[in-house]
Design a protein around this motif. Structure first.
Motif, PDB file in Angstrom:
ATOM      1  N   UNK A  11      -2.766  -3.914  -4.198  1.00  0.00           N
ATOM      2  CA  UNK A  11      -1.416  -3.385  -4.453  1.00  0.00           C
ATOM      3  C   UNK A  11      -1.343  -2.741  -5.830  1.00  0.00           C
ATOM      4  N   UNK A  12      -1.894  -3.393  -6.819  1.00  0.00           N
ATOM      5  CA  UNK A  12      -1.854  -2.822  -8.174  1.00  0.00           C
ATOM      6  C   UNK A  12      -2.712  -1.551  -8.253  1.00  0.00           C
ATOM      7  N   UNK A  13      -3.853  -1.574  -7.582  1.00  0.00           N
ATOM      8  CA  UNK A  13      -4.709  -0.382  -7.588  1.00  0.00           C
ATOM      9  C   UNK A  13      -4.003   0.794  -6.919  1.00  0.00           C
ATOM     10  N   UNK A  14      -3.376   0.521  -5.785  1.00  0.00           N
ATOM     11  CA  UNK A  14      -2.619   1.558  -5.072  1.00  0.00           C
ATOM     12  C   UNK A  14      -1.520   2.125  -5.980  1.00  0.00           C
ATOM     13  N   UNK A  40       1.580 -10.150  -9.158  1.00  0.00           N
ATOM     14  CA  UNK A  40       1.043  -8.785  -9.115  1.00  0.00           C
ATOM     15  C   UNK A  40       2.204  -7.803  -9.195  1.00  0.00           C
ATOM     16  N   UNK A  41       1.963  -6.645  -9.814  1.00  0.00           N
ATOM     17  CA  UNK A  41       3.058  -5.678 -10.009  1.00  0.00           C
ATOM     18  C   UNK A  41       2.928  -4.481  -9.075  1.00  0.00           C
ATOM     19  N   UNK A  69      -6.862   6.297  -0.894  1.00  0.00           N
ATOM     20  CA  UNK A  69      -5.755   5.469  -0.393  1.00  0.00           C
ATOM     21  C   UNK A  69      -6.063   4.747   0.930  1.00  0.00           C
ATOM     22  N   UNK A  70      -6.723   5.379   1.922  1.00  0.00           N
ATOM     23  CA  UNK A  70      -6.934   4.671   3.196  1.00  0.00           C
ATOM     24  C   UNK A  70      -7.756   3.387   3.060  1.00  0.00           C
ATOM     25  N   UNK A  71      -8.800   3.375   2.210  1.00  0.00           N
ATOM     26  CA  UNK A  71      -9.626   2.164   2.064  1.00  0.00           C
ATOM     27  C   UNK A  71      -8.815   1.054   1.381  1.00  0.00           C
ATOM     28  N   UNK A  72      -7.980   1.446   0.428  1.00  0.00           N
ATOM     29  CA  UNK A  72      -7.151   0.430  -0.251  1.00  0.00           C
ATOM     30  C   UNK A  72      -6.124  -0.125   0.741  1.00  0.00           C
ATOM     31  N   UNK A  73      -5.548   0.772   1.533  1.00  0.00           N
ATOM     32  CA  UNK A  73      -4.617   0.336   2.593  1.00  0.00           C
ATOM     33  C   UNK A  73      -5.306  -0.680   3.512  1.00  0.00           C
ATOM     34  N   UNK A  74      -6.555  -0.395   3.912  1.00  0.00           N
ATOM     35  CA  UNK A  74      -7.271  -1.309   4.826  1.00  0.00           C
ATOM     36  C   UNK A  74      -7.488  -2.672   4.176  1.00  0.00           C
ATOM     37  N   UNK A  75      -7.809  -2.677   2.889  1.00  0.00           N
ATOM     38  CA  UNK A  75      -8.050  -3.978   2.243  1.00  0.00           C
ATOM     39  C   UNK A  75      -6.731  -4.745   2.113  1.00  0.00           C
ATOM     40  N   UNK A  76      -5.627  -4.046   1.882  1.00  0.00           N
ATOM     41  CA  UNK A  76      -4.323  -4.732   1.808  1.00  0.00           C
ATOM     42  C   UNK A  76      -3.926  -5.235   3.198  1.00  0.00           C
ATOM     43  N   UNK A 111       0.891  -1.169   0.000  1.00  0.00           N
ATOM     44  CA  UNK A 111       0.000   0.000   0.000  1.00  0.00           C
ATOM     45  C   UNK A 111       0.927   1.217   0.000  1.00  0.00           C
ATOM     46  N   UNK A 112       0.877   1.998  -1.060  1.00  0.00           N
ATOM     47  CA  UNK A 112       1.847   3.087  -1.268  1.00  0.00           C
ATOM     48  C   UNK A 112       1.516   4.330  -0.467  1.00  0.00           C
TER      49      UNK A 112
END
Ligand code: PMV
Length: 352
Positions: A233-236, A276-277, A210-217, A18-19
């Motif tokens: 990760x790719x979405x971030x 995944x990249x 970003x925070x919701x993506x971080x939570x899912x990661x 998560x970036x």
């Protein structure tokens, strides 16, 4: 408190799943969004700090190249903080060795500043906890805060220090790095962050999502759910790079092989492979995969034109002090850190 004047440390780089991109406070170097990283065993930096009466100014070198200007100022700023905590008055000589390309989006500032903080703490006799060392590293490079910890680490938005999340043996995964260009990056990450925050109309969307993506990661890593981490990760990565691509003038870290690999990896995952990249402030592609799929990931990268070499990274240890025997350069050679086939599994790509 004893002040030995000499400290030596080793730290691994980390790559964010998560970036983070962007500062909430530039002066304090606090981050706008939370991030979650994996510390990587094959991307190591060793650093020695020696305070001496003979020096009138701080001197620093990385892989034999003397630092000057802004890079040297960043080293001195970290040393200044340790001088002020410890009462040390002398200037220092800093020698640092990277086992991987410096400043090419391979997180050398993360391993570099984590190793420097640990070595400076030892040299000044300042007994800091990993958390406090994380804070000291973060003030120099926010991503470095995460390199204090083994395995998976988290740096929350606006937080002074990172925290350990899961240890190296939590999950049998790997990050295989495709080195596409090993030269120094054209735009520094801090400069790039300021520029995108000022000029990209997408920066607000990135910060908001970003925070919701971080939570899912975070949940995906906890549950060892590869598909969910891969998607997050790719979405971030794409959201972060979208802020750069849409800044004025644009910052484009991708090169042709970067985009080629995004296509290939996406197709292979749809076909069922655990790949995944993610990309940082450079063109290199880091491929997240499972332990048993490493060889297939390397094959995919090696058959892609433009990939110079691959580096296989497993979850790595946190930053640590090193013994004091010998000078740093010979210590590095003696334990074969740079030997092919050791932790630095650097191999020529496209070798037929
Ligand atoms: O803290 P810095 O200057 O090393 O910036 C790191 C930024 C990225 O690598 C692109 C993302 C991240 O979270 O590591």
């Amino acid at each position: 408190m004893k002040n030995p004047g000499v400290g030596r440390a080793e730290a691994c780089a980390n790559i964010a799943l998560a970036k983070y991109w962007g500062k909430s406070d530039l002066g304090d170097n606090l981050t706008d969004v939370p991030s979650l990283s994996l510390t990587l065993d094959a991307l190591r930096t060793r650093t020695e700090v020696v305070f001496s009466d003979d020096l009138l100014v701080d001197a620093a070198q990385i892989d034999g190249a003397l630092l000057s200007g802004r890079p040297l100022q960043r080293v001195s700023a970290l040393l200044d903080r340790f001088r002020s905590i410890s009462g040390e008055k002398r200037c220092a000589q800093v020698v640092s060795l990277n086992g991987f390309p410096t400043a090419a989006g391979l997180a050398s500032s993360a391993s570099g500043f984590a190793a420097l903080a640990v070595a400076a703490a030892e040299a000044t006799g300042v007994p800091l906890t990993a958390q406090q060392l994380s804070s000291q590293s973060r003030k120099s490079s926010a991503s470095a805060a995460r390199s204090l910890f083994e395995g998976f680490a988290i740096l929350e938005a606006d937080h002074d220090e990172a925290e350990a999340f899961f240890s190296v043996d939590h999950w049998d995964v790997a990050m295989v790095v495709a080195v596409i260009a090993s030269g120094p990056k054209k735009v520094t990450s801090t400069g790039g962050m300021v520029h995108t925050k000022q000029t990209s109309p997408y920066y607000g969307s990135w910060k908001q999502s970003a925070p919701a993506i971080f939570e899912s990661i975070r949940a995906g890593v906890r549950d060892k759910d590869f598909a969910s981490v891969a998607e997050g990760m790719e979405h971030s990565t794409r959201l972060m790079h979208a802020t750069m691509l849409t800044s004025l003038p644009p910052i484009i870290y991708f090169q042709g092989p970067t985009v080629e690999l995004m296509h290939k990896i996406g197709e292979r995952r749809i076909a069922g492979e655990p790949l995944a990249y993610t990309m940082d402030a450079g063109p290199n592609v880091k491929v997240f995969t499972t332990g048993e799929h490493i060889a297939a990931a390397v094959r995919l990268l090696e058959e892609t034109p433009g990939v110079e070499s691959t580096i296989i990274c497993r979850p790595g240890p946190g930053a640590t002090t090193l013994s004091h025997s010998g000078v740093l350069s010979s210590a590095v050679r003696d334990d074969g850190l740079n030997a092919p086939g050791h932790a630095f599994s650097v191999r020529g790509a496209n070798a037929g």
